[in-house]
Design an enzyme around this catalytic site. Structure first.
Site, PDB file in Angstrom:
ATOM      1  N   ARG A   1      -8.670 100.309 -37.692  1.00 40.09           N
ATOM      2  CA  ARG A   1      -7.801  99.239 -37.192  1.00 40.09           C
ATOM      3  C   ARG A   1      -8.459  98.812 -35.785  1.00 40.09           C
ATOM      4  NH1 ARG A   1      -3.439  96.182 -38.133  1.00 40.09           N
ATOM      5  NH2 ARG A   1      -2.153  95.519 -36.180  1.00 40.09           N
TER       6      ARG A   1
ATOM      7  N   ARG B   1      -3.560  98.274 -41.234  1.00 42.21           N
ATOM      8  CA  ARG B   1      -3.060  99.476 -41.238  1.00 42.21           C
ATOM      9  C   ARG B   1      -3.311 100.445 -42.477  1.00 42.21           C
ATOM     10  NH1 ARG B   1       0.691  95.788 -39.174  1.00 42.21           N
ATOM     11  NH2 ARG B   1       1.228  95.453 -37.148  1.00 42.21           N
TER      12      ARG B   1
ATOM     13  N   LYS C   1       4.871  96.374 -41.117  1.00 44.76           N
ATOM     14  CA  LYS C   1       5.571  96.632 -39.978  1.00 44.76           C
ATOM     15  C   LYS C   1       6.360  95.514 -39.362  1.00 44.76           C
ATOM     16  CE  LYS C   1       4.626  99.082 -35.367  1.00 44.76           C
ATOM     17  NZ  LYS C   1       3.643  99.924 -34.788  1.00 44.76           N
TER      18      LYS C   1
ATOM     19  N   TYR D   1      -6.473  96.351 -25.574  1.00 47.29           N
ATOM     20  CA  TYR D   1      -7.904  96.198 -25.676  1.00 47.29           C
ATOM     21  C   TYR D   1      -8.578  95.396 -24.474  1.00 47.29           C
ATOM     22  CZ  TYR D   1      -6.785  97.326 -30.408  1.00 47.29           C
ATOM     23  OH  TYR D   1      -6.252  97.921 -31.741  1.00 47.29           O
TER      24      TYR D   1
ATOM     25  N   HIS E   1      -0.100  90.902 -35.534  1.00 47.04           N
ATOM     26  CA  HIS E   1       0.661  90.984 -34.518  1.00 47.04           C
ATOM     27  C   HIS E   1       1.518  89.838 -34.109  1.00 47.04           C
ATOM     28  CE1 HIS E   1      -1.442  94.564 -33.058  1.00 47.04           C
ATOM     29  NE2 HIS E   1      -2.440  94.121 -32.910  1.00 47.04           N
TER      30      HIS E   1
END
Length: 415
Positions: free
Chosen positions: A357, A230, A265, A390, A380
């Site tokens: 990303r 990120r 995050k 995706y 993730h």
């Protein structure tokens, strides 16, 4: 007979003087609006001029209390069957509730997030009316708020405001300041046209060879594309995070637009395994900051807990700066500016920096990378988001996929 007619006429005249007073079943009844509901309460008093005047005074007092936010239904009508239902929600104004909510929410978020939340809440309060009573809000009011937000804002911005305001309304519901179901009415807008827009290999080459004027820029973009970091994580990297021997990169922090360091995050650190181009980019960047002095920084885990580290910025404005006074770290906004200039020089179609990303994810997926591995590399929790975001790139390639799977099954040691 004449006296009775005169008396009845006198009562009618008295009733006509006072709005919201009526006769029901031989008794006096008061009528008033509260929280958008027409309330009717029989007083059990015989119909006389004195009692009509008493009812009018009572109604006037009730209207004043409603206007000032101090009306208590059960105090005036303790025996009413409606008292329990109508007193479930407290009378509080949206603006006052919001000022009470903000410091309670602030204990769980960083100061910068608090500022963003506060701005979003203030906008919603202004659009709804900060002086309105929260108890009278209807789902229709929230739907009207959505209409006002989207009229002048991008869907992503409107969704941020709605998500923030939904949290406030949920708190109001939990504390009986408003009716249930308002938070659920903060329905987010569908994001159209915001699907991943990855770089092609040709565009990446143009960025590196034509757009980048300094080796630091080409190394940084290469690292971003081949790791999927990120922007805030990329800008917060330190030379100490890189292990060139093992080919690994530790992601333990991110940097915000105001230069505050925080945890990534997901709140957890992660290890990124480096492909050869990313490893070479790290080697280049470390070489550029060899003579830079380490800096002491504070990383916030939450509002009340932090840790202190002494590290050397891996990607620093100081590397290219001609000025003596310069920021030591890039932040996402300054990186956005640099990224835009590089794209402009390379003459490729403009994209947000976050697309580097997406490029990593799409390149890995079209190369048939393992979903769990890619998700772990990108930070993730699982590969659910990969599948949702995706899917197009997962379905695009290789009509020979079934043959490849069959060959791997046939050639596996357990066969």
């Amino acid at each position: 007979m004449g006296r009775e007619r005169t008396s009845a006429s006198g009562l009618e005249v008295e009733l006509a003087k006072h709005k919201g007073i009526e006769i029901h079943g031989g008794s006096i009844r008061v009528v008033f609006m509260w929280r958008r509901i027409r309330c009717r309460e029989t007083l059990g008093l015989p119909v006389t001029k004195a009692n009509i005047k008493h009812a009018a005074l009572l109604r006037a007092a009730i209207l004043h209390e409603i206007k000032t936010g101090h009306f208590e239904y059960g105090r005036h009508f303790p025996n009413s069957k409606n008292a329990a239902n109508y007193t479930a929600v407290k009378d509080e104004r949206i603006g006052a509730l919001m000022e009470r909510y903000k410091p309670l929410k602030a204990v769980d978020i960083t100061p910068m997030t608090e500022e963003k939340y506060g701005y979003a809440l203030d906008i919603c309060a202004d659009l709804l009316g900060s002086e309105r009573l929260a108890g009278i809000l209807l789902p229709e009011d929230i739907q009207r708020l959505r209409t006002k937000l989207i009229a002048t804002r991008a869907p992503s911005t409107a969704n941020h405001y709605l998500a923030t305001f939904s949290g406030f309304l949920a708190w109001c519901e939990d504390n009986n300041y408003c009716r249930e179901g308002l938070a659920a009415a903060c329905v987010r807008f569908t994001m159209i046209g915001r699907e991943p827009d990855p770089l092609t290999k040709a565009e990446f080459d143009q960025l590196i060879n034509k757009g980048c004027l300094h080796v630091q820029d080409s190394a940084a973009i290469t690292l971003a594309v081949y790791t999927g970091l990120r922007p805030g994580e990329l800008c917060a990297l330190a030379a100490e995070d890189v292990d060139l021997e093992s080919g690994q990169l530790q992601i333990t922090r991110a940097i915000t637009a105001d230069g505050t360091f925080k945890v990534p995050k997901t709140g957890k650190p992660r290890t990124v395994l480096l492909m050869p181009p990313a490893l070479e980019a790290c080697r280049t960047l470390i070489g550029l900051v060899t003579n830079h002095e380490p800096l002491q920084i504070k990383i916030y885990m939450n509002r009340h807990e932090s840790r202190t580290e002494t590290v050397t910025p891996l990607l620093s404005p100081k590397t290219q700066a001609r000025k003596r006074v310069i920021n030591q770290w890039y932040v996402p906004t300054s990186w956005n500016t640099k990224w835009a200039a590089i794209q402009r020089r390379s003459e490729i179609r403009p994209r947000r920096p976050y697309q580097t990303r997406h490029t990593y994810a799409c390149w890995c997926l079209t190369a048939r990378g393992n979903l769990a591995f890619i998700a772990k590399q990108m930070g993730h929790k699982d590969f659910t988001m990969l599948v949702e975001v995706y899917a197009k790139w997962m379905d695009d390639e290789s009509s020979n996929e079934l043959d490849r799977i069959y060959r791997n099954i046939f050639n596996s040691p357990s066969s």
